[in-house]
Design an enzyme around this catalytic site. Structure first.
Site, PDB file in Angstrom:
ATOM      1  N   GLU A 168      -2.513  -9.295   3.511  1.00 31.28           N
ATOM      2  CA  GLU A 168      -2.712  -9.852   4.863  1.00 31.28           C
ATOM      3  C   GLU A 168      -4.194 -10.033   5.172  1.00 31.28           C
ATOM      4  O   GLU A 168      -4.572 -10.918   5.928  1.00 31.28           O
ATOM      5  CB  GLU A 168      -2.048  -8.965   5.919  1.00 31.28           C
ATOM      6  CG  GLU A 168      -2.806  -7.711   6.293  1.00 31.28           C
ATOM      7  CD  GLU A 168      -2.741  -6.632   5.232  1.00 31.28           C
ATOM      8  OE1 GLU A 168      -3.540  -5.695   5.295  1.00 31.28           O
ATOM      9  OE2 GLU A 168      -1.886  -6.727   4.330  1.00 31.28           O
ATOM     10  N   HIS A 205      -3.885  -5.266  -0.038  1.00 32.32           N
ATOM     11  CA  HIS A 205      -3.568  -5.827   1.278  1.00 32.32           C
ATOM     12  C   HIS A 205      -3.629  -7.356   1.281  1.00 32.32           C
ATOM     13  O   HIS A 205      -4.677  -7.939   1.522  1.00 32.32           O
ATOM     14  CB  HIS A 205      -4.547  -5.283   2.321  1.00 32.32           C
ATOM     15  CG  HIS A 205      -4.332  -3.836   2.625  1.00 32.32           C
ATOM     16  ND1 HIS A 205      -3.575  -3.406   3.690  1.00 32.32           N
ATOM     17  CD2 HIS A 205      -4.753  -2.727   1.989  1.00 32.32           C
ATOM     18  CE1 HIS A 205      -3.549  -2.085   3.695  1.00 32.32           C
ATOM     19  NE2 HIS A 205      -4.252  -1.650   2.668  1.00 32.32           N
ATOM     20  N   CYS A 219       0.826  -1.206   0.000  1.00 35.84           N
ATOM     21  CA  CYS A 219       0.000   0.000   0.000  1.00 35.84           C
ATOM     22  C   CYS A 219       0.868   1.267   0.000  1.00 35.84           C
ATOM     23  O   CYS A 219       1.432   1.630  -1.019  1.00 35.84           O
ATOM     24  CB  CYS A 219      -0.971  -0.047   1.172  1.00 35.84           C
ATOM     25  SG  CYS A 219      -2.404   1.037   0.947  1.00 35.84           S
TER      26      CYS A 219
END
Length: 396
Positions: free
Chosen positions: A357, A355, A265
């Protein structure tokens, strides 16, 4: 039995945009006044992760899903130690949570942390307005604040700083370094620069045997070296990447030293700047857990989680030259062809704008952490081979 919300009086509330458009509703969470940048999130799940994501610092989040709060809140899903959103906008708040994991209600948590919100307004109309006009400054005013003349409220909204030009990473970063220990056999050490890091990110690395040293945003290249790291990571975070001159300078030293690098990001935008590329503000950004992205190397389409209002300006479909050799755009957003990833071809570095994760899902991009591990082990192997060859020359 699921927790039940305290009886909350719904006070009159008003949402005021900087262009003068207003939406009436009722208070949700704390009663009072808040201002920020109006953005919308298309996620139907993961609102607790959204609320506690430091990247939402100084933003008022509009939820496009109509019913919010169904699963309450719990002590496991936070991405940081507090709620970071400046304000919260929902259409229909849940009357009570329905989840065996819930330890409290969403509204009680908003009240406890002093987060001003608004409900019972037309979030569909508000989202359409933001799509047409772009993200803009906004204020939520409830209770006594809501009776102030609208022209004065518009002035208050317009007086706040714009997101473009704002340096915010230092406001959300950790002030003290800390370590996330690896699970199982340790395979490497990562220095992670915290620009607004989400808790699940070092967790994903630790699951793969990486020891993660999370450092403050103001850390220098010398600080990264003192950790003895095998690799460097730059996290997500709020604000305009055009203000991140310190972080860009540190990353250029990392690239020059050929230390393996991974960015997510904000980290992707900083890699872009370190390579000599520009960044720009998107009209209304990407936020939610249902954004399609194509990996240009494999042509595989991933459904991904996003939260970014800025993007990297880079040529798509062709390699380009940088101070650190050749590079290319690795991933592209399929909704609007925005750059969603970068890959260096002559130094061990890559990044993505989204993202991987994604604690609330989806997990299509989880493989990127494995790619980071491969980068680290390959670099270590190359270093070992060079050391062996050097030793043989000395012996000879």
């Amino acid at each position: 039995m699921s927790p039940t919300a305290k009886i909350t009086e719904r006070r009159p509330a008003l949402l005021v945009l900087e262009d003068g458009r207003t939406f009436t509703g009722r208070s949700f969470g704390a009663v009072g006044r808040t201002v920020g940048e109006a953005v919308f999130s298309t996620g139907m799940t993961g609102y607790q992760e959204t609320l506690t994501d430091p990247s939402y610092h100084r933003q008022v989040v509009v939820m496009t899903a109509p019913h919010v709060g169904n699963t309450g809140v719990n002590g496991e899903d936070d991405e940081s130690g507090r709620i970071w959103v400046a304000g919260y906008v929902v259409r229909d708040p849940a009357i009570r949570p329905s989840s065996w994991r819930a330890t409290g209600t969403l509204e009680d948590e908003l009240v406890r942390q002093g987060v001003v919100g608004i409900c019972e307004l037309d979030t569909r109309a508000l989202t359409r307005h933001l799509r047409e006009r772009g993200s803009m400054k906004v204020g939520i005013f409830s209770g006594d604040e809501a009776v102030t003349p609208v022209d004065r409220l518009v002035e208050q909204v317009g007086a706040q700083p714009a997101m473009a030009g704002s340096a915010l990473a230092g406001e959300v970063s950790t002030t003290e370094a800390y370590v996330v220990r690896p699970q199982g056999e340790p395979i490497g050490r990562v220095a992670a620069l915290d620009l607004g890091i989400k808790g699940m990110t070092p967790q994903r690395m630790a699951e793969r045997g990486l020891e993660v040293h999370v450092l403050p945003a103001a850390s220098t290249f010398a600080d990264l070296q003192r950790v003895g790291a095998d690799a460097v990571f730059l996290s997500n975070g709020p604000g305009d990447p055009a203000t991140a001159d310190h972080e860009v300078a540190v990353l250029r030293e990392v690239l020059a030293a050929r230390i393996p690098f991974f960015g997510i990001c904000f980290g992707n935008q900083i890699l872009g700047r370190a390579l000599g590329l520009g960044t720009y503000k998107l009209k209304y950004g990407h936020r939610g857990v249902n954004q399609p992205v194509m990996d240009l190397a494999t042509r595989r389409v991933e459904v991904t989680a996003h939260n970014h209002g800025f993007a990297v300006d880079a040529p798509i479909g062709e390699d380009f030259d940088t101070d650190f050799g050749r590079a290319r755009v690795s991933h592209v957003g399929l909704n609007d062809q925005v750059v969603e990833g970068l890959q260096c071809l002559d130094v061990p570095a890559f990044s993505v704008q989204y993202h991987p994760e994604a604690a609330a899902g989806p997990h299509d991009a989880d493989y990127l952490f494995d790619r980071f591990v491969d980068l680290i082990t390959t670099a270590r192997s190359d270093k070992s081979d060079k050391s062996d060859k050097s030793d043989k020359k000395v012996d000879a």
